[in-house]
Scaffold this motif. Sequence first.
Motif: not given
Length: 199
Positions: A84, A86, A99-100, A135
């Motif tokens: 994860t 950002f 957040e990706e 997450s």
Amino acid sequence: GARPARADVVIVSIDEPSYSALEVPLKDMWPRALHTKLLTRLANDGAKRAVFDILFAEPSGSAEVDEALAQAMGRVPTVIAAVTGFSHQTTLNGSYMLEELLKPAPIFAAKALSLGITGLPIENGRIHAVIPPRSELFPDVPSLAQAASGIVSSSKMPNTRALLNFYGPSRTIATIPYYMAVSDERPLPAGFFKDKIVF
């Protein structure tokens, strides 16, 4: 309290002697052909599981190399990492952080037993722990520790901060240089990785 490391866990270390023995330039990415060779060895030995904290996010530029690695992942149950991060998003009214989730390339994700989110906190240029993050935006993706152990329910996850300490105290787990695991001279006996979880 003191406790022994689990006997079914082995770490294969990408260390400086392995760079030298396998003639990989220190600044280069680790060749995927070597990962294919490692997974083939693990499959032939009957390893329980292979766990990569490497993110195979992009194709390598060689479809043949990637296909061989994907096929090798299909021969031994293989857990691979997702991460994860950002990204900075700008709007007319300001900006925010989004957040990706960065996943492995589809060719590898399709062959993986499962994905696990990993984080690599670094201090003074060295990775000091491999922590199993969770997450809130991607609750269906377990931590790498959970994916590696086969535990997917957070209620069953031991109360531990470090991935390796999930399997035993730091520096007590058997560690093999990468070059020994893939050497054609077979310094490790046949069946060395049988029934092992290999990081």
